[in-house]
Design an enzyme around this catalytic site. Sequence first.
Site, PDB file in Angstrom:
ATOM      1  N   ARG A  31      12.881   4.889   3.369  1.00 25.27           N
ATOM      2  CA  ARG A  31      12.513   3.595   3.783  1.00 25.27           C
ATOM      3  C   ARG A  31      12.424   2.908   2.617  1.00 25.27           C
ATOM      4  O   ARG A  31      12.913   1.733   2.577  1.00 25.27           O
ATOM      5  CB  ARG A  31      11.081   3.763   4.219  1.00 25.27           C
ATOM      6  CG  ARG A  31      10.290   2.251   4.775  1.00 25.27           C
ATOM      7  CD  ARG A  31       9.275   2.358   5.649  1.00 25.27           C
ATOM      8  NE  ARG A  31       8.172   2.999   5.110  1.00 25.27           N
ATOM      9  CZ  ARG A  31       7.682   4.265   5.124  1.00 25.27           C
ATOM     10  NH1 ARG A  31       8.013   5.121   5.958  1.00 25.27           N
ATOM     11  NH2 ARG A  31       6.517   4.759   4.190  1.00 25.27           N
ATOM     12  N   ILE A  32      11.751   3.554   1.385  1.00 23.11           N
ATOM     13  CA  ILE A  32      11.711   2.705  -0.067  1.00 23.11           C
ATOM     14  C   ILE A  32      13.011   2.501  -0.374  1.00 23.11           C
ATOM     15  O   ILE A  32      13.410   1.452  -0.935  1.00 23.11           O
ATOM     16  CB  ILE A  32      10.589   3.582  -0.722  1.00 23.11           C
ATOM     17  CG1 ILE A  32       9.498   3.393   0.058  1.00 23.11           C
ATOM     18  CG2 ILE A  32      10.641   2.794  -2.121  1.00 23.11           C
ATOM     19  CD1 ILE A  32       8.442   4.251  -0.862  1.00 23.11           C
ATOM     20  N   ARG A 129       8.581  10.325  -8.354  1.00 23.76           N
ATOM     21  CA  ARG A 129       7.908  11.247  -8.923  1.00 23.76           C
ATOM     22  C   ARG A 129       8.247  11.537 -10.427  1.00 23.76           C
ATOM     23  O   ARG A 129       9.306  11.548 -10.656  1.00 23.76           O
ATOM     24  CB  ARG A 129       7.291  12.321  -8.312  1.00 23.76           C
ATOM     25  CG  ARG A 129       6.495  11.986  -6.785  1.00 23.76           C
ATOM     26  CD  ARG A 129       5.071  11.569  -7.049  1.00 23.76           C
ATOM     27  NE  ARG A 129       4.548  11.288  -5.700  1.00 23.76           N
ATOM     28  CZ  ARG A 129       4.786  10.208  -5.135  1.00 23.76           C
ATOM     29  NH1 ARG A 129       5.087   9.210  -5.735  1.00 23.76           N
ATOM     30  NH2 ARG A 129       3.872  10.192  -3.960  1.00 23.76           N
ATOM     31  N   GLU A 158       1.769  12.475 -16.207  1.00 25.62           N
ATOM     32  CA  GLU A 158       0.917  11.249 -15.928  1.00 25.62           C
ATOM     33  C   GLU A 158      -0.538  11.645 -16.156  1.00 25.62           C
ATOM     34  O   GLU A 158      -1.077  12.777 -15.477  1.00 25.62           O
ATOM     35  CB  GLU A 158       1.450  10.791 -14.612  1.00 25.62           C
ATOM     36  CG  GLU A 158       0.903   9.343 -14.585  1.00 25.62           C
ATOM     37  CD  GLU A 158       1.350   8.822 -13.432  1.00 25.62           C
ATOM     38  OE1 GLU A 158       0.692   8.033 -12.871  1.00 25.62           O
ATOM     39  OE2 GLU A 158       2.628   8.980 -13.000  1.00 25.62           O
ATOM     40  N   HIS A 176       2.465   3.223 -13.464  1.00 26.25           N
ATOM     41  CA  HIS A 176       2.300   3.352 -11.886  1.00 26.25           C
ATOM     42  C   HIS A 176       1.989   2.521 -11.074  1.00 26.25           C
ATOM     43  O   HIS A 176       0.966   2.437 -10.396  1.00 26.25           O
ATOM     44  CB  HIS A 176       1.588   4.659 -11.659  1.00 26.25           C
ATOM     45  CG  HIS A 176       1.696   5.482 -10.375  1.00 26.25           C
ATOM     46  ND1 HIS A 176       1.686   6.828 -10.599  1.00 26.25           N
ATOM     47  CD2 HIS A 176       2.401   5.305  -9.224  1.00 26.25           C
ATOM     48  CE1 HIS A 176       1.936   7.254  -9.410  1.00 26.25           C
ATOM     49  NE2 HIS A 176       2.460   6.351  -8.640  1.00 26.25           N
ATOM     50  N   ILE A 177       2.671   1.101 -11.235  1.00 27.86           N
ATOM     51  CA  ILE A 177       2.324   0.138 -10.672  1.00 27.86           C
ATOM     52  C   ILE A 177       3.090  -0.501  -9.595  1.00 27.86           C
ATOM     53  O   ILE A 177       3.290  -1.640  -9.257  1.00 27.86           O
ATOM     54  CB  ILE A 177       1.952  -1.177 -11.579  1.00 27.86           C
ATOM     55  CG1 ILE A 177       3.207  -1.347 -12.717  1.00 27.86           C
ATOM     56  CG2 ILE A 177       0.822  -0.584 -12.546  1.00 27.86           C
ATOM     57  CD1 ILE A 177       3.147  -2.527 -13.360  1.00 27.86           C
ATOM     58  N   ALA A 178       4.336   0.249  -9.227  1.00 26.63           N
ATOM     59  CA  ALA A 178       5.250  -0.089  -8.324  1.00 26.63           C
ATOM     60  C   ALA A 178       4.768  -0.531  -6.936  1.00 26.63           C
ATOM     61  O   ALA A 178       5.429  -1.372  -6.360  1.00 26.63           O
ATOM     62  CB  ALA A 178       6.404   0.762  -7.994  1.00 26.63           C
ATOM     63  N   SER A 179       3.619  -0.308  -6.603  1.00 27.65           N
ATOM     64  CA  SER A 179       2.861  -0.392  -5.310  1.00 27.65           C
ATOM     65  C   SER A 179       1.928  -1.323  -5.418  1.00 27.65           C
ATOM     66  O   SER A 179       1.053  -1.468  -4.760  1.00 27.65           O
ATOM     67  CB  SER A 179       2.459   0.824  -4.469  1.00 27.65           C
ATOM     68  OG  SER A 179       1.566   1.466  -5.493  1.00 27.65           O
TER      69      SER A 179
END
Length: 240
Positions: A31-32, A129, A158, A176-179
Amino acid sequence: MRTGQYKGWLPTLFIGQLLQHKTVGIIGAGRIGAAYARMMVEGHKMDLVYFDPYPNKKLEEYIRKYSELLRHVGEPPVAVRRCKTVEEVLQEADVVSLHCNLDATTKHLINKERLQLMKPDAVLINAARGSCIDEAALVQHLQANPNFRAGLDVFEDEPAMKPGLADQPNAVIVPHIASASTWTRSGMATLAAANVAARVQGFPAYNKPDIIPFLDQPISSLPQAAPSIVNAQDIGMNVL
């Protein structure tokens, strides 16, 4: 600008390469990955190559129809092809973006040997990841290839980074801000809560990739299913 380092415009200041009509490579066309592929194809008219254990026929058909539209209005068409190997994607693509799961088969999927297969001026994106990339090998590759670039949203240890990564001018690193949109983060919480509620009530697992019905409807109208349990069969859940 904030530190006063800008001393005036220069013809080669922060100069980069155009993406138009080049090739984007996707590793993991779920999906992504498919959504990212469409953004790059539609936004920059890029050809698409991808690797995934399972063919994404819906994505392929969409790109072919989009190519027909471009041809109809007199613009150059675009192409899509599923590759047989990760290596094939790495060798052909100008931009490679990782959207795969992390498991035993994808840990250090991008290692020293595979980095060397990529174009000298390629761009490697990781919003999957951190451990999908051998980060120490990536640091060495960035140091040895100044025209190679990386964009990293996740890291192997991380929140720490491997020594030397933060010093590489050809790496863009974000925490870690893609979402990080209100809609997405709220949706993640809603899906988690819906999973718990469905499990408690004995509902089956949802079997469709489109989970929008769980996000854009009143609670009373939600499907009676758990929206996002990837290991449903492993734990003995029925599937809707």
